[in-house]
Design a protein around this motif. Structure first.
Motif, PDB file in Angstrom:
ATOM      1  N   TYR A  56       0.301  -1.065   0.427  1.00 49.00           N
ATOM      2  CA  TYR A  56       0.283   0.026  -0.100  1.00 49.00           C
ATOM      3  C   TYR A  56       0.632   0.889   0.337  1.00 49.00           C
ATOM      4  CZ  TYR A  56      -3.323   3.636   1.298  1.00 49.00           C
ATOM      5  OH  TYR A  56      -3.610   5.437   1.579  1.00 49.00           O
ATOM      6  N   GLY A  57       2.275   1.487   0.471  1.00 49.67           N
ATOM      7  CA  GLY A  57       2.722   2.630   0.906  1.00 49.67           C
ATOM      8  C   GLY A  57       3.648   2.558  -0.220  1.00 49.67           C
ATOM      9  N   ALA A  58       4.221   1.937  -0.837  1.00 44.47           N
ATOM     10  CA  ALA A  58       4.987   2.028  -1.764  1.00 44.47           C
ATOM     11  C   ALA A  58       3.998   2.242  -2.818  1.00 44.47           C
ATOM     12  CB  ALA A  58       5.545   0.759  -2.413  1.00 44.47           C
ATOM     13  N   SER A  59       2.762   2.038  -3.294  1.00 48.46           N
ATOM     14  CA  SER A  59       2.007   2.216  -4.590  1.00 48.46           C
ATOM     15  C   SER A  59       1.716   3.292  -4.815  1.00 48.46           C
ATOM     16  CB  SER A  59       0.744   1.127  -4.791  1.00 48.46           C
ATOM     17  OG  SER A  59       0.126   0.856  -3.428  1.00 48.46           O
ATOM     18  N   TYR A  60       1.168   3.980  -3.063  1.00 42.53           N
ATOM     19  CA  TYR A  60       0.660   5.491  -2.788  1.00 42.53           C
ATOM     20  C   TYR A  60       1.665   6.375  -3.704  1.00 42.53           C
ATOM     21  CZ  TYR A  60      -0.799   9.621  -0.806  1.00 42.53           C
ATOM     22  OH  TYR A  60      -0.702  10.402  -0.555  1.00 42.53           O
ATOM     23  N   ALA A  61       3.056   6.136  -3.023  1.00 38.56           N
ATOM     24  CA  ALA A  61       4.284   6.936  -3.100  1.00 38.56           C
ATOM     25  C   ALA A  61       4.694   6.867  -4.560  1.00 38.56           C
ATOM     26  CB  ALA A  61       5.629   6.509  -2.515  1.00 38.56           C
ATOM     27  N   ALA A  62       4.172   5.628  -4.925  1.00 34.82           N
ATOM     28  CA  ALA A  62       5.283   5.704  -6.583  1.00 34.82           C
ATOM     29  C   ALA A  62       3.428   6.751  -7.458  1.00 34.82           C
ATOM     30  CB  ALA A  62       4.930   3.891  -7.288  1.00 34.82           C
ATOM     31  N   SER A  63       2.435   5.736  -7.409  1.00 34.87           N
ATOM     32  CA  SER A  63       1.357   7.069  -7.613  1.00 34.87           C
ATOM     33  C   SER A  63       0.999   8.605  -7.658  1.00 34.87           C
ATOM     34  CB  SER A  63       0.166   6.600  -7.531  1.00 34.87           C
ATOM     35  OG  SER A  63      -0.748   6.707  -6.135  1.00 34.87           O
ATOM     36  N   LYS A  64       2.392   8.980  -6.334  1.00 37.97           N
ATOM     37  CA  LYS A  64       2.096  10.423  -6.339  1.00 37.97           C
ATOM     38  C   LYS A  64       3.308  10.772  -6.792  1.00 37.97           C
ATOM     39  CE  LYS A  64      -1.422  11.367  -3.392  1.00 37.97           C
ATOM     40  NZ  LYS A  64      -3.096  11.909  -4.362  1.00 37.97           N
ATOM     41  N   ALA A  65       4.078  10.403  -6.662  1.00 32.29           N
ATOM     42  CA  ALA A  65       5.691  10.793  -7.712  1.00 32.29           C
ATOM     43  C   ALA A  65       5.387  10.761  -8.752  1.00 32.29           C
ATOM     44  CB  ALA A  65       6.975   9.727  -7.193  1.00 32.29           C
ATOM     45  N   GLY A  66       5.097   9.454  -9.670  1.00 30.62           N
ATOM     46  CA  GLY A  66       4.843   9.497 -10.663  1.00 30.62           C
ATOM     47  C   GLY A  66       5.973   9.292 -11.818  1.00 30.62           C
ATOM     48  N   LYS A  67       7.222   9.081 -11.720  1.00 35.32           N
ATOM     49  CA  LYS A  67       8.112   7.992 -11.724  1.00 35.32           C
ATOM     50  C   LYS A  67       8.982   7.081 -11.063  1.00 35.32           C
ATOM     51  CE  LYS A  67      10.082  12.724 -11.035  1.00 35.32           C
ATOM     52  NZ  LYS A  67       9.427  13.859 -10.718  1.00 35.32           N
ATOM     53  N   GLY A  69       9.140   4.297  -9.934  1.00 36.09           N
ATOM     54  CA  GLY A  69       7.940   3.959  -9.098  1.00 36.09           C
ATOM     55  C   GLY A  69       9.289   2.521  -8.190  1.00 36.09           C
ATOM     56  N   TRP A  70       9.926   2.077  -9.044  1.00 33.91           N
ATOM     57  CA  TRP A  70      10.636   1.472  -8.486  1.00 33.91           C
ATOM     58  C   TRP A  70      11.532   1.605  -7.490  1.00 33.91           C
ATOM     59  CZ3 TRP A  70      16.069   0.559  -8.480  1.00 33.91           C
ATOM     60  CH2 TRP A  70      16.618   1.562  -9.570  1.00 33.91           C
ATOM     61  N   LEU A  71      12.657   2.704  -7.561  1.00 31.14           N
ATOM     62  CA  LEU A  71      13.384   3.269  -6.762  1.00 31.14           C
ATOM     63  C   LEU A  71      12.526   4.233  -5.707  1.00 31.14           C
ATOM     64  CD1 LEU A  71      15.768   4.365  -5.658  1.00 31.14           C
ATOM     65  CD2 LEU A  71      15.515   6.305  -7.396  1.00 31.14           C
ATOM     66  N   VAL A  72      11.636   4.642  -5.569  1.00 31.95           N
ATOM     67  CA  VAL A  72      10.160   4.885  -4.675  1.00 31.95           C
ATOM     68  C   VAL A  72       9.637   4.067  -4.075  1.00 31.95           C
ATOM     69  CG1 VAL A  72       8.252   6.110  -4.249  1.00 31.95           C
ATOM     70  CG2 VAL A  72       9.715   7.148  -5.840  1.00 31.95           C
ATOM     71  N   SER A 115       5.590  -2.743  -5.765  1.00 28.75           N
ATOM     72  CA  SER A 115       3.940  -2.608  -5.419  1.00 28.75           C
ATOM     73  C   SER A 115       4.864  -0.877  -6.203  1.00 28.75           C
ATOM     74  CB  SER A 115       4.044  -1.800  -3.987  1.00 28.75           C
ATOM     75  OG  SER A 115       4.691  -3.379  -3.686  1.00 28.75           O
ATOM     76  N   GLY A 116       6.154  -0.575  -6.284  1.00 32.71           N
ATOM     77  CA  GLY A 116       6.345   0.799  -7.381  1.00 32.71           C
ATOM     78  C   GLY A 116       6.274   0.950  -8.151  1.00 32.71           C
ATOM     79  N   MET A 117       6.654  -0.206  -9.163  1.00 29.72           N
ATOM     80  CA  MET A 117       6.552  -0.011 -10.381  1.00 29.72           C
ATOM     81  C   MET A 117       4.916  -0.118 -10.485  1.00 29.72           C
ATOM     82  SD  MET A 117       9.501  -2.641 -11.951  1.00 29.72           S
ATOM     83  CE  MET A 117      10.248  -3.708 -10.457  1.00 29.72           C
TER      84      MET A 117
END
Length: 122
Positions: A56-67, A69-72, A115-117
């Motif tokens: 949940y946390g990684a997918s939320y952060a990656a969707s907010k960051a927009g780029k 995703g794997w690193l976020v 999840s970031g991806m």
């Protein structure tokens, strides 16, 4: 051109993952107080809670960051793992880093990266 990562999204993702962990642990504690507990079941449930929280946390952060995703997701998982480890030491657990902790940390990193991806593509 090199684009910077929005670190506020990473922090928000880690905080959200910790809050999800807290909520799920409260629910699990209520269930075990009614039905009793088993050490092997506890270990599996803790691993599932860790994976769900990082997801949940990684997918939320990656969707907010927009780029990136794997690193976020990787950064959210690492921050989450460190926070949970420090909280468990603060709660009275010995500060010994055993194999179970290594496996949980590595699993959190893998789940966070994937999840970031996933969060970028949602």
């Amino acid at each position: 051109m090199y684009k910077k990562i929005n670190y506020i999204c990473v922090g928000q993702g880690a905080i959200r993952a910790c809050v999800v962990t807290l909520i799920l642990l409260i629910i699990f504690t209520g269930i075990t107080s009614i039905f009793g507990d088993n050490d092997s079941v506890k270990s599996v449930v803790y691993m599932i809670i860790t994976c769900l929280s990082v997801l949940y946390g990684a997918s939320y952060a990656a969707s907010k960051a927009g780029k990136k995703g794997w690193l976020v997701g990787l950064m959210v998982a690492a921050i989450y793992s460190v926070c949970i480890y420090l909280a468990s030491i603060g709660a009275g657990r010995e500060s010994v880093f055993v194999m179970r902790d290594v496996v949980r940390f590595c699993l959190a990193l893998v789940v966070g990266t994937l999840s970031g991806m996933l969060g970028i593509n949602i």
